[in-house]
Design a protein around this motif. Sequence first.
Motif, short mmCIF file in Angstrom:
data_model
loop_
_atom_site.label_atom_id
_atom_site.label_comp_id
_atom_site.label_asym_id
_atom_site.label_seq_id
_atom_site.Cartn_x
_atom_site.Cartn_y
_atom_site.Cartn_z
N VAL A 4 0.72 -1.21 -0.11
CA VAL A 4 0.04 0.22 0.08
C VAL A 4 0.84 1.16 0.10
N GLU A 5 0.60 2.28 -1.07
CA GLU A 5 1.58 3.31 -0.80
C GLU A 5 0.50 4.56 -0.70
N ILE A 6 0.74 5.46 0.17
CA ILE A 6 0.29 6.74 0.53
C ILE A 6 0.80 7.70 -0.22
N LEU B 169 -11.10 -1.31 -4.77
CA LEU B 169 -12.17 -0.98 -3.61
C LEU B 169 -11.14 -0.84 -2.24
N LEU B 170 -10.25 -1.89 -1.94
CA LEU B 170 -9.33 -1.54 -0.98
C LEU B 170 -8.44 -0.21 -1.10
N VAL C 92 -2.84 0.27 -4.37
CA VAL C 92 -2.47 -0.96 -3.71
C VAL C 92 -2.07 -2.01 -4.72
N ARG C 93 -1.08 -2.73 -4.21
CA ARG C 93 -0.33 -3.75 -5.13
C ARG C 93 -0.69 -5.15 -4.58
N ALA D 89 -3.74 -0.77 -8.29
CA ALA D 89 -4.83 -0.14 -8.52
C ALA D 89 -4.62 1.00 -7.70
N GLN D 90 -5.09 2.15 -8.08
CA GLN D 90 -5.03 3.42 -7.41
C GLN D 90 -6.37 4.18 -7.31
#
Length: 136
Positions: free
Chosen positions: A46-48, A95-96, A121-122, A129-130
Amino acid sequence: MDTATAQLPDGKFEIGKTFTFEAGHRLTGLPPEHKCSRQHGHSYTVEIILTATTLQAPGFVTDFADLDPVKQFLDRTLDHHNLPDVLPIEPTSELLAQYLAGWFLQHVEPTIHGELIAVRVRETGRSWAQFTVDRP
């Protein structure tokens, strides 16, 4: 070269921080023959991504340590869980990413300098997905 005379352009600053967790899921909205309809797991990343037009001393969008609540949430809530058991959404990457953006906006952004741009999210090293936050 004289670096003292370099002009600093106007613009925005962006930073990102990456977190990981392990979890299982299956996607119930798919036909039974689709491989993702069967229980399986991923090593999620997860990248913020944050932005700001001004910096806080000593020159941060926000201190990376101020993003620790994200890691705590992922570890406590999602890591080594079956995602359909702990999430109110179908656990697709898209959706995550949206769910985590909403959580961040509610629980972390009010306490930091900088604004959330997106959550990526990978499920694998080759796909992501972004969710990008719409701002007025």
